[in-house]
Write a protein that holds these residues in place. Structure first.
Motif, PDB file in Angstrom:
ATOM      1  N   SER A   1       6.130 -14.862 -14.476  1.00  0.00           N
ATOM      2  CA  SER A   1       5.013 -14.399 -15.320  1.00  0.00           C
ATOM      3  C   SER A   1       3.711 -14.341 -14.537  1.00  0.00           C
ATOM      4  CB  SER A   1       4.866 -15.342 -16.523  1.00  0.00           C
ATOM      5  OG  SER A   1       4.622 -16.666 -16.080  1.00  0.00           O
ATOM      6  N   ASN A   2       3.630 -15.133 -13.445  1.00  0.00           N
ATOM      7  CA  ASN A   2       2.414 -15.142 -12.621  1.00  0.00           C
ATOM      8  C   ASN A   2       2.582 -14.323 -11.341  1.00  0.00           C
ATOM      9  OD1 ASN A   2       4.238 -16.869 -11.470  1.00  0.00           O
ATOM     10  ND2 ASN A   2       2.742 -18.495 -10.999  1.00  0.00           N
ATOM     11  N   ASP A   3       3.499 -13.356 -11.358  1.00  0.00           N
ATOM     12  CA  ASP A   3       3.685 -12.455 -10.216  1.00  0.00           C
ATOM     13  C   ASP A   3       2.380 -11.688  -9.979  1.00  0.00           C
ATOM     14  OD1 ASP A   3       4.323 -10.399  -8.460  1.00  0.00           O
ATOM     15  OD2 ASP A   3       6.131  -9.764  -9.525  1.00  0.00           O
ATOM     16  N   PRO A   4       1.784 -11.831  -8.776  1.00  0.00           N
ATOM     17  CA  PRO A   4       0.509 -11.143  -8.533  1.00  0.00           C
ATOM     18  C   PRO A   4       0.652  -9.629  -8.444  1.00  0.00           C
ATOM     19  CG  PRO A   4       1.286 -12.200  -6.535  1.00  0.00           C
ATOM     20  CD  PRO A   4       2.198 -12.657  -7.629  1.00  0.00           C
ATOM     21  N   GLY A   5       1.879  -9.133  -8.213  1.00  0.00           N
ATOM     22  CA  GLY A   5       2.110  -7.694  -8.164  1.00  0.00           C
ATOM     23  C   GLY A   5       1.441  -6.994  -7.009  1.00  0.00           C
ATOM     24  N   VAL A   6       1.152  -7.696  -5.935  1.00  0.00           N
ATOM     25  CA  VAL A   6       0.461  -7.117  -4.785  1.00  0.00           C
ATOM     26  C   VAL A   6       1.406  -6.275  -3.936  1.00  0.00           C
ATOM     27  CG1 VAL A   6      -0.780  -7.653  -2.649  1.00  0.00           C
ATOM     28  CG2 VAL A   6      -1.223  -8.981  -4.736  1.00  0.00           C
ATOM     29  N   THR A   7       2.609  -6.747  -3.758  1.00  0.00           N
ATOM     30  CA  THR A   7       3.555  -6.094  -2.858  1.00  0.00           C
ATOM     31  C   THR A   7       4.418  -5.097  -3.620  1.00  0.00           C
ATOM     32  OG1 THR A   7       3.630  -8.097  -1.510  1.00  0.00           O
ATOM     33  CG2 THR A   7       5.371  -6.466  -1.154  1.00  0.00           C
ATOM     34  N   GLU A   8       4.489  -3.883  -3.108  1.00  0.00           N
ATOM     35  CA  GLU A   8       5.361  -2.853  -3.673  1.00  0.00           C
ATOM     36  C   GLU A   8       6.339  -2.406  -2.601  1.00  0.00           C
ATOM     37  OE1 GLU A   8       5.459  -2.014  -6.729  1.00  0.00           O
ATOM     38  OE2 GLU A   8       3.629  -3.035  -7.431  1.00  0.00           O
ATOM     39  N   LEU A   9       7.355  -1.692  -3.020  1.00  0.00           N
ATOM     40  CA  LEU A   9       8.358  -1.189  -2.088  1.00  0.00           C
ATOM     41  C   LEU A   9       8.101   0.271  -1.773  1.00  0.00           C
ATOM     42  CD1 LEU A   9      11.682  -2.755  -3.409  1.00  0.00           C
ATOM     43  CD2 LEU A   9      10.197  -3.599  -1.596  1.00  0.00           C
ATOM     44  N   ASN A  10       8.364   0.619  -0.543  1.00  0.00           N
ATOM     45  CA  ASN A  10       8.277   2.011  -0.113  1.00  0.00           C
ATOM     46  C   ASN A  10       9.673   2.444   0.330  1.00  0.00           C
ATOM     47  OD1 ASN A  10       6.832   4.457   0.786  1.00  0.00           O
ATOM     48  ND2 ASN A  10       7.549   3.791   2.796  1.00  0.00           N
TER      49      ASN A  10
ATOM     50  N   VAL B   1       9.203 -22.056  -3.783  1.00  0.00           N
ATOM     51  CA  VAL B   1      10.333 -21.696  -4.638  1.00  0.00           C
ATOM     52  C   VAL B   1      10.354 -20.187  -4.859  1.00  0.00           C
ATOM     53  CG1 VAL B   1      11.451 -22.059  -6.866  1.00  0.00           C
ATOM     54  CG2 VAL B   1      10.163 -23.924  -5.798  1.00  0.00           C
ATOM     55  N   TRP B   2      11.502 -19.566  -4.543  1.00  0.00           N
ATOM     56  CA  TRP B   2      11.728 -18.139  -4.743  1.00  0.00           C
ATOM     57  C   TRP B   2      12.774 -18.003  -5.849  1.00  0.00           C
ATOM     58  CZ3 TRP B   2       9.940 -14.596  -0.599  1.00  0.00           C
ATOM     59  CH2 TRP B   2       9.260 -15.265   0.431  1.00  0.00           C
ATOM     60  N   GLU B   3      12.370 -17.491  -7.012  1.00  0.00           N
ATOM     61  CA  GLU B   3      13.280 -17.427  -8.157  1.00  0.00           C
ATOM     62  C   GLU B   3      13.759 -16.015  -8.410  1.00  0.00           C
ATOM     63  OE1 GLU B   3      13.189 -19.717 -11.618  1.00  0.00           O
ATOM     64  OE2 GLU B   3      11.394 -20.817 -11.042  1.00  0.00           O
TER      65      GLU B   3
ATOM     66  N   SER C   1       0.811  -5.651   4.079  1.00  0.00           N
ATOM     67  CA  SER C   1       0.910  -6.149   5.452  1.00  0.00           C
ATOM     68  C   SER C   1       1.003  -7.673   5.510  1.00  0.00           C
ATOM     69  CB  SER C   1      -0.301  -5.678   6.280  1.00  0.00           C
ATOM     70  OG  SER C   1      -1.505  -6.169   5.708  1.00  0.00           O
ATOM     71  N   ASN C   2       0.713  -8.339   4.395  1.00  0.00           N
ATOM     72  CA  ASN C   2       0.806  -9.791   4.361  1.00  0.00           C
ATOM     73  C   ASN C   2       2.231 -10.229   4.034  1.00  0.00           C
ATOM     74  OD1 ASN C   2      -2.001 -10.105   4.789  1.00  0.00           O
ATOM     75  ND2 ASN C   2      -2.380  -9.724   2.594  1.00  0.00           N
ATOM     76  N   ARG C   3       2.507 -11.521   4.219  1.00  0.00           N
ATOM     77  CA  ARG C   3       3.823 -12.057   3.874  1.00  0.00           C
ATOM     78  C   ARG C   3       4.025 -11.997   2.364  1.00  0.00           C
ATOM     79  NH1 ARG C   3       5.397 -17.455   7.091  1.00  0.00           N
ATOM     80  NH2 ARG C   3       7.303 -16.899   5.985  1.00  0.00           N
ATOM     81  N   ILE C   4       5.274 -11.823   1.956  1.00  0.00           N
ATOM     82  CA  ILE C   4       5.575 -11.757   0.528  1.00  0.00           C
ATOM     83  C   ILE C   4       5.231 -13.085  -0.136  1.00  0.00           C
ATOM     84  CG2 ILE C   4       7.458 -11.541  -1.146  1.00  0.00           C
ATOM     85  CD1 ILE C   4       8.869  -9.737   0.818  1.00  0.00           C
ATOM     86  N   ASN C   5       4.596 -13.007  -1.266  1.00  0.00           N
ATOM     87  CA  ASN C   5       4.326 -14.184  -2.078  1.00  0.00           C
ATOM     88  C   ASN C   5       5.634 -14.572  -2.794  1.00  0.00           C
ATOM     89  OD1 ASN C   5       3.557 -15.983  -4.170  1.00  0.00           O
ATOM     90  ND2 ASN C   5       1.492 -15.118  -4.190  1.00  0.00           N
ATOM     91  N   PRO C   6       6.088 -15.830  -2.692  1.00  0.00           N
ATOM     92  CA  PRO C   6       7.328 -16.225  -3.368  1.00  0.00           C
ATOM     93  C   PRO C   6       7.351 -15.899  -4.859  1.00  0.00           C
ATOM     94  CG  PRO C   6       6.643 -17.953  -1.851  1.00  0.00           C
ATOM     95  CD  PRO C   6       5.524 -16.934  -1.884  1.00  0.00           C
ATOM     96  N   GLN C   7       6.184 -15.819  -5.494  1.00  0.00           N
ATOM     97  CA  GLN C   7       6.141 -15.495  -6.926  1.00  0.00           C
ATOM     98  C   GLN C   7       6.560 -14.044  -7.191  1.00  0.00           C
ATOM     99  OE1 GLN C   7       2.087 -16.515  -7.781  1.00  0.00           O
ATOM    100  NE2 GLN C   7       2.516 -18.723  -7.936  1.00  0.00           N
ATOM    101  N   GLU C   8       6.619 -13.228  -6.134  1.00  0.00           N
ATOM    102  CA  GLU C   8       7.046 -11.838  -6.283  1.00  0.00           C
ATOM    103  C   GLU C   8       8.556 -11.659  -6.081  1.00  0.00           C
ATOM    104  OE1 GLU C   8       3.533  -9.111  -4.673  1.00  0.00           O
ATOM    105  OE2 GLU C   8       4.204 -10.539  -3.137  1.00  0.00           O
ATOM    106  N   ALA C   9       9.253 -12.760  -5.779  1.00  0.00           N
ATOM    107  CA  ALA C   9      10.650 -12.672  -5.349  1.00  0.00           C
ATOM    108  C   ALA C   9      11.551 -12.048  -6.398  1.00  0.00           C
ATOM    109  CB  ALA C   9      11.157 -14.065  -4.984  1.00  0.00           C
ATOM    110  N   GLY C  10      11.401 -12.456  -7.670  1.00  0.00           N
ATOM    111  CA  GLY C  10      12.285 -11.930  -8.708  1.00  0.00           C
ATOM    112  C   GLY C  10      12.164 -10.433  -8.870  1.00  0.00           C
ATOM    113  N   ARG C  11      10.955  -9.942  -8.951  1.00  0.00           N
ATOM    114  CA  ARG C  11      10.743  -8.498  -9.117  1.00  0.00           C
ATOM    115  C   ARG C  11      11.225  -7.726  -7.904  1.00  0.00           C
ATOM    116  NH1 ARG C  11       6.500  -5.623  -7.171  1.00  0.00           N
ATOM    117  NH2 ARG C  11       5.319  -7.553  -6.801  1.00  0.00           N
TER     118      ARG C  11
END
Length: 590
Positions: free
Chosen positions: A437-446, A430-432, A501-511
Motif C-alpha cells: 500500500s506504501n509503494d512509492p511508484g517511482v520505478t516503472e518498466l520499459n 523485506v521484498w513482498e 536510475s536508482n536501486r529498486i525500493n523493496p516496497q515496489e517489489a510486489g508490483r
C-alpha cells in the motif's frame, strides 16, 4: 578333587572375524580354522581364518579341507620360524542358539586323534540369547581322546555401557545424523547429505562436523547434543564397523524412543536373487541383533532404488513439519526458509529457521553446479509439499543464491497455492510478493523489442527470449550474444528494464515482479505459448518473486558466466515447468 574346566581365550581380532563372518552369512552356517597356541590345558586363539564350506545350509557346515590347508599355508608363510602361533582348532556358527552337536563332537574326536596337543572347537550362535560354546579335545595314551567343555573368554567391548540420554539430546530443530560404514557407505552417505541439505534439513557429517579431539568423545557429544533425526545407511561392510554397531546404533535406538526423534533406515543390501529389491532382515543380521527384529520391525527404505532416497527425504521433511506446525499455528507466524548455494554447510547452521536449504555449490567459478541443480530438482517438490502442509499464511525466505535457483524457488511457491511470499535481503529489507500500500511508484518498466538480424530456423516460432534487467545501465552484451549464437533462433526478443536510475525500493517489489512476469507471459502467448528463454539480472529477492508467476510457462532460465577467456555469456541452467509432474525443475541443462 573336581578338575576345573579349561578355557579358550579369544583375541579381539579372532572374535571380530568370527562374529562378522557369522553375521554376513546368516541364515546359513559358516566356519573356518583357529590359529593360536596352547598354555597347559588352555588354548589361546590369536586369529581365525574363514574357509568357505561349499554347500553350507541352515544347519550344516562342512569345511573344504583343501582350501583350509591352502589358507593355513598362506598364513604361516609370513610368520617367523620361532613364532608359536599355529593351528589349534576349528570354528563354525549355528544360526539357532545351540551348542556343539553330536556330529561336531565326533568330528573333533577324529581331528584330535590326528593332532599332537589339544585342539579347540568354537561354536558361535548370534544374538543376545546366544554366545560362544567351546570344547577342547586331546589325544591320550593308546589313542583315547578326552573331550571337555571349556570356558570361552574374550576381551571386553571397546566401549563401556551406555548411560542414559542427557536432557536436550533430542531437539526439533537439530541436525540429522548420518551413520554409515566409510569403506562402502561413503558415497551413499554423501548422496543423503546433499539431498537432505537441498531439501532444507541441516545434516551432521563426521567429515566436516567432527571437531578435533578424541573421536569417541566427540561422537558421543554429537549423538547426545540435540539431534532431530538419524539415517542409518546399511551396506555390506557395516558388519565390520565397531563404531556403528557399538556406539552409533545404540544411541540412535535410544533417541528413537522419543517421539520427537525420527530414525530412518536406508537399506542397500540386495535380496538374494534380486538386484533391485532389498533384504529387510539384513540390518539386524549385519549389526548382530539377530534373532531379534529390532530393525526389521522398523520402517526401511530401499536405497537400491533412487526413489528410496527420496522416501527418506520426504519422511524427514514431514517429521520436521510435524515438530514445527503446532508452534507455527499457535503463534500464527511465517514459515521461514534460509537458502544458500555458495558457502560450505556445517551442522552449526541449525538455527531457528524452519528449513535451511543448502544447494551444493561449485569449488570455483560463478556458476551453480549441475550436481547441485539436479539435487534441487529432486527435492524441491518435496520441500514445496512440506511447506504447504505447515499451514502458514506467509512464507519468509532469507539468504541468497544463484538467480536461476531463486526463480525455481519462487516457482515452487506459486501465487495459486501460497498467499504471500516475503524475501529478506542481506540488509534485512523485506521484498513482498503482494503489492504494498506504501509503494512509492517511482520505478516503472520499459519494454523494448530487440531486432533479430540473423535468419531464423523454422522452429524459431516456438521460442521467445526475454532479458529482464532490474538495475540501471545494464550490460546487454552477453544477452545479445545469446540471441546471436542460438542454434534454434527466436520468434521474438524483448528487453524488460527499469526506467529509474536508482536501486529498486523493496516496497515496489510486489508490483514490479507481477509486471515483469506479465510481460513474459504476454510475449509467450503472442507466439502460441512459446517456450521462454529467460535471462534475469537483478536482486535475488526479485528472482524469487518473479518465479512465483511463471507457473503456466516452460521457461529456460539462464545464468551469467563471466568467462574471462571467451568473454561473458548467458548459459542455460534449468528448465522450469511448475505445472507438470516432477516440476518445477524438469531439466538441468548446465
Amino acid at each position: 578333587m573336581t578338575r576345573s574346566a579349561p578355557s579358550i581365550d579369544v583375541s579381539v581380532d579372532a572374535h571380530e572375524t568370527i562374529a562378522s563372518e557369522t553375521a554376513k552369512r546368516l541364515p546359513l552356517e559358516t566356519g573356518g580354522i583357529l590359529l593360536g597356541y596352547r598354555e597347559k590345558d588352555n588354548v589361546v586363539i590369536a586369529h581365525a581364518l574363514v574357509v568357505d564350506g561349499g554347500g553350507a545350509t541352515k544347519d550344516r557346515y562342512v569345511r573344504d579341507d583343501v582350501r583350509a590347508n591352502e589358507r593355513l599355508a598362506e598364513f604361516l608363510a609370513d610368520r617367523a620360524e620361532d613364532d608359536p602361533i599355529g593351528y589349534v582348532g576349528e570354528w563354525h556358527s549355528h544360526p539357532a542358539p545351540s551348542g556343539p552337536s553330536t556330529i561336531d563332537r565326533n568330528a573333533m574326536r577324529g581331528a584330535a586323534k590326528a593332532t599332537d596337543g589339544s585342539i579347540a572347537l568354537l561354536v558361535l550362535t548370534p544374538g543376545d540369547i546366544g554366545g560362544y560354546f567351546g570344547i577342547i579335545a586331546q589325544r591320550q595314551r593308546l589313542g583315547r581322546v578326552v573331550m571337555r567343555d571349556a570356558y570361552v573368554t574374550f576381551p571386553p567391548p571397546r566401549f563401556g555401557q551406555l548411560g542414559p540420554l542427557p536432557d536436550g539430546a533430542v531437539r526439533g530443530d537439530g541436525p540429522v545424523f548420518i551413520s554409515y560404514r566409510q569403506s562402502d557407505g561413503t558415497q551413499q552417505a554423501e548422496s543423503f547429505e546433499n539431498l537432505l541439505r537441498a531439501a532444507g534439513l541441516v545434516v551432521w557429517r563426521d567429515r566436516v562436523d567432527l571437531r578435533p579431539g578424541t573421536t569417541t568423545d566427540r561422537l558421543e557429544q554429537a549423538l547426545t547434543d540435540g539431534l532431530s533425526a538419524g539415517v542409518l545407511v546399511v551396506t555390506p561392510d557395516i558388519a565390520d564397523s565397531e563404531i556403528v554397531r557399538e556406539r552409533e546404533l545404540p544411541r540412535l535406538l535410544q533417541l528413537d524412543e522419543n517421539p520427537a526423534f525420527s530414525l530412518c533406515i536406508a537399506n542397500k543390501i540386495p535380496r538374494q536373487g534380486s538386484e533391485s529389491k532389498c533384504d529387510y532382515d539384513a540390518p539386524d543380521r549385519l549389526l548382530r541383533l539377530t534373532p531379534a527384529r529390532t530393525l526389521a520391525d522398523k520402517k526401511q527404505a530401499n536405497a537400491l532404488d533412487p526413489q528410496g532416497e527420496l522416501e527418506i527425504v520426504r519422511d524427514l521433511l514431514m517429521h520436521r513439519i510435524e515438530q514445527r506446525r503446532p508452534e507455527i499455528r499457535a503463534e500464527n507466524r511465517d514459515f521461514t526458509i534460509r537458502v544458500q548455494s555458495r558457502p560450505a554447510p556445517f551442522a552449526v547452521d541449525a538455527d531457528d529457521d524452519d528449513l535451511h536449504m543448502r544447494i551444493k555449490g561449485a569449488t570455483e567459478g560463478r556458476l551453480p553446479t549441475p550436481e547441485g541443480l539436479e539435487l534441487l530438482s529432486r527435492t524441491l517438490p518435496l520441500t514445496g509439499d512440506a511447506v504447504f502442509a505447515a499451514g502458514a499464511k506467509r512464507v519468509r525466505i532469507s539468504g541468497g543464491a544463484h538467480l536461476s535457483i531463486g526463480l525455481a524457488l519462487g516457482a515452487v511457491f506459486p501465487e495459486t497455492k501460497f498467499g504471500n511470499v516475503a524475501v529478506h535481503d542481506v540488509q534485512n529489507n523485506v521484498w513482498e510478493s503482494t503489492p504494498a500500500s506504501n509503494d512509492p511508484g517511482v520505478t516503472e518498466l520499459n519494454v523494448e523489442a530487440l531486432a533479430i538480424e540473423v535468419a531464423q530456423p523454422s522452429n524459431a516460432a516456438n521460442r521467445v527470449a526475454v532479458f529482464a534487467t532490474l538495475t540501471a545501465d545494464p550490460d546487454l552484451t552477453a544477452f545479445e550474444r545469446l540471441v546471436r549464437e542460438s542454434a534454434h533462433g527466436f520468434a521474438s526478443v524483448e528487453i524488460v528494464s527499469v526506467t529509474n536510475s536508482n536501486r529498486i525500493n523493496p516496497q515496489e517489489a510486489g508490483r514490479l515482479s507481477q509486471a515483469v512476469a506479465q510481460h513474459v507471459k504476454h510475449l509467450s502467448a503472442e507466439h502460441g505459448r512459446a517456450e521462454v528463454h529467460f535471462a534475469f539480472h537483478g536482486p535475488f529477492p526479485m528472482a524469487v518473486l518473479v518465479g512465483r508467476y511463471l507457473n503456466t510457462l516452460r521457461t529456460i532460465c539462464y545464468e551469467w558466466d563471466g568467462d574471462t577467456i571467451n568473454g561473458p555469456r548467458y548459459r542455460p541452467a534449468i528448465a522450469l515447468e511448475p505445472g507438470v509432474a516432477g516440476g518445477p525443475i524438469t531439466e538441468v541443462i548446465l
